[in-house]
Design a protein around this motif. Structure first.
Motif, PDB file in Angstrom:
ATOM      1  N   ASP A 245      19.475 -31.079 -77.194  1.00 38.76           N
ATOM      2  CA  ASP A 245      20.717 -30.303 -77.289  1.00 38.76           C
ATOM      3  C   ASP A 245      20.452 -28.984 -78.015  1.00 38.76           C
ATOM      4  N   GLY A 246      21.040 -27.919 -77.542  1.00 38.74           N
ATOM      5  CA  GLY A 246      20.941 -26.618 -78.226  1.00 38.74           C
ATOM      6  C   GLY A 246      19.648 -25.882 -77.965  1.00 38.74           C
ATOM      7  N   VAL A 247      18.785 -26.481 -77.152  1.00 37.62           N
ATOM      8  CA  VAL A 247      17.499 -25.819 -76.863  1.00 37.62           C
ATOM      9  C   VAL A 247      17.546 -25.244 -75.449  1.00 37.62           C
ATOM     10  N   ARG A 248      17.135 -23.989 -75.328  1.00 33.93           N
ATOM     11  CA  ARG A 248      17.145 -23.368 -73.997  1.00 33.93           C
ATOM     12  C   ARG A 248      15.990 -22.386 -73.838  1.00 33.93           C
ATOM     13  N   ASP A 249      15.845 -21.933 -72.631  1.00 30.41           N
ATOM     14  CA  ASP A 249      14.762 -20.992 -72.292  1.00 30.41           C
ATOM     15  C   ASP A 249      13.401 -21.513 -72.755  1.00 30.41           C
TER      16      ASP A 249
END
Lengths: 304, 264
Positions: A245-249
């Motif tokens: 959760d909350g992690v992207r790219d």
């Protein structure tokens, strides 16, 4: 005078130009003694907001007040107490900077007191050459001096450092800091995120004419995703990180994996330290990063 | 405040005022210079051959007017060429101070000082009227000097009458520009409207000379009174009425200018 006193207040301030949107339902408050930034891409409505506050254009809806005075009906009284640098401005080209500043000083009924020379020295502005011989940056310096010369209690500066070289941008920021220390209020719009990050206490982000956020720079930065880069002793795998959760790219290259982490960073750290970590870099987000992410989230209908 | 604004405008337009003065003076001096040879022609006989309506259309009631220097200059310059040209001087000043200044964003700076918008418009109107008076005075002085040097008996008072008659006329045309500036930005619009009014007003008495159904309508034209002032002397009540109409149009322009958005 106390620090929480509002110098600028808007309630549902809107402006439409026929069928075109200017700004829509903007409500904000700028406190005395703070440096307040208006951020937004071209055409977002920053200059429209400033022109409304200066009474150059009439609100389509809502209201705005500056120094406790209605920004349309009492604009002349406001102008007595405000220093302004419009985004697009022009003077008579054949005049020198000194003549321009003297003209505006006379309109304000002020005596010559050497303040213009003092500012010209700080900004390295040549007051004695005709404006038509000046570069854009030097022209901008004359505009800044004209805005500052009467020592106003509130400054409204639209893209103040456009055309200035880095040294003069630095000097401008020092002047802004001195104004704040002196209890004066500055409202500035800018594209220069580093400048806003350094100079502003709070910022309003404008997107497609609407207000996206009004926050302190610190709060905005703390909410913005941190950029994390982890290097392992073997090939990195992006998939476990992308599932958090909350992690992207998330991007894996060789033994390294990079990602943007919003909010709690512990999940990503735990996952990383489950393996042998050779190197770990966590970068503090820049305002530019926060700005871009906030806009992307708004456009995609998501949240920061 | 109005005086400060007008003074600054005049300072900026000094070169333009000088060019106008020199150009128009050169024209009138040329007419004075050629009058001794033109004066020998029997215009009276020549003009009697033309239809009466046509002579009236060109403001020639008295065919003997060409026999005097002032009559000749009035007929050649002051009846059409100079009034149609000089009306653009104060109009140009107002246009530069308002629509043109708005287009190049100078008004943004000016209107962020404690200057009322009506004062900006009034300052422009005062500057235009002063520039006009300056040019007319220069034309009068230079022409008289040339007449003296060329030994032409022009008549100081007669030439003054012709020059002074232009002031209400051109001020009125400029006030149409001020009114248009109140409506909105766009220097072409202000120039076009005022220029159109000028030509229309010039044409009304001309049309009325041919078609008498326009006899009453021509009284709406400033040229109706101006032509009369050239021939019979200035009727001061009429001149004051023309100036009052110009002031009224300027005042309406100022009210509209106070209420409208400044273009970005």
């Amino acid at each position: 005078m106390n620090g929480s006193e509002s110098v600028i207040e808007t309630h549902g301030l809107s402006k439409h130009f026929g069928r075109h949107r200017g700004i829509e339902d903007v409500s904000l408050s700028v406190r005395r003694g703070e440096v307040f930034g208006l951020l937004g891409p071209n055409g977002a409505g920053k200059s429209t907001a400033i022109r409304l506050l200066l009474g150059l254009i009439r609100p389509s809806a809502g209201s705005g007040s500056v120094l406790g005075l209605d920004c349309w009906r009492a604009r002349r009284a406001i102008h007595r107490r405000v220093g302004v640098l419009p985004s697009d401005f022009a003077y008579e080209d054949m005049l020198t900077g000194r003549e321009v500043i003297d003209f505006f000083r006379r309109l304000r009924g002020l005596p010559a007191d050497g303040r213009a020379d003092e500012l010209a020295e700080r900004l390295r502005a040549d007051l004695d050459r005709p404006l038509k011989q000046l570069s854009r940056g030097n022209h901008q310096k004359i505009g800044l001096i004209q805005a500052l010369v009467h020592d106003p209690e509130l400054l409204m500066l639209d893209e103040p450092t456009g055309g200035l070289d880095p040294l003069m941008q630095e000097e401008f920021l020092r002047i802004v800091e001195e104004l704040r220390d002196d209890g004066r209020t500055v409202l500035l719009s800018s594209h220069n995120m580093a400048e806003v990050e350094r100079a502003c206490d709070r910022v309003a982000m404008i997107h497609q004419g609407g207000l996206l956020a009004v926050e302190t720079v610190d709060s905005l930065l703390s909410r913005a995703p941190r950029h994390l880069r982890v290097t392992f002793d073997g090939p990195a795998d992006a998939a476990p990180f992308a599932a958090l959760d909350g992690v992207r790219d998330v991007r894996a290259t060789g033994n390294s994996v990079e990602m943007d982490v919003a909010g709690d960073i512990n999940g990503a750290l735990k996952l990383a330290t489950a393996r042998h970590v050779v190197d770990l870099v966590c970068e503090r987000p820049s305002l530019e990063h926060a700005f871009v992410r906030l806009y992307e989230d708004e456009d995609s209908g998501g949240e920061l | 405040m109005i005086a400060k604004l007008a003074a600054q405008t005049l300072r900026m337009r000094l070169r333009s005022i000088l060019i106008w003065s020199l150009s128009l003076s050169a024209l009138t001096v040329l007419m004075v210079a050629i009058f001794p040879s033109i004066g020998k022609i029997d215009f009276e006989q020549l003009l009697k051959q033309y239809p009466k309506a046509m002579l009236e259309a060109f403001g020639i009631e008295d065919t003997s007017q060409y026999s005097t220097p002032i009559g000749y200059i009035n007929a050649e310059l002051f009846s059409m060429m100079i009034p149609l040209a000089i009306a653009f001087l104060p109009l140009g000043v107002i246009n530069q101070c308002l629509p043109a200044a708005e287009e190049r964003h100078f008004l943004d700076n000016l209107l962020c000082t404690p200057v009322a918008r009506w004062q900006v418009l009034a300052g422009a109107a005062v500057a235009g009227a002063t520039a006009l008076a300056t040019v007319l005075f220069a034309v009068w002085a230079v022409t008289l000097l040339a007449a003296e040097l060329l030994d032409v008996n022009l008549g100081m008072a007669d030439l003054a009458r012709s020059c002074v008659s232009l002031w209400p006329l051109a001020s009125f045309v400029a006030s149409v520009g001020a009114l248009m500036a109140g409506f909105g930005p766009g220097r072409g619009r202000a120039l076009g409207a005022a220029g159109g009014v000028l030509v229309l007003m010039y044409m009304l008495p001309v049309i009325a000379a041919f078609d008498h159904s326009f006899a009453q309508a021509q009284k709406l034209s400033v040229f109706y009174y101006y032509n009369d002032w050239l021939k019979h002397g200035i009727d001061w009540s009429e001149a004051v009425a023309v100036l009052a109409a110009a002031a009224a149009l300027t005042a309406i322009g100022a009210v509209l200018f106070e209420r409208r958005d400044i273009a970005s």
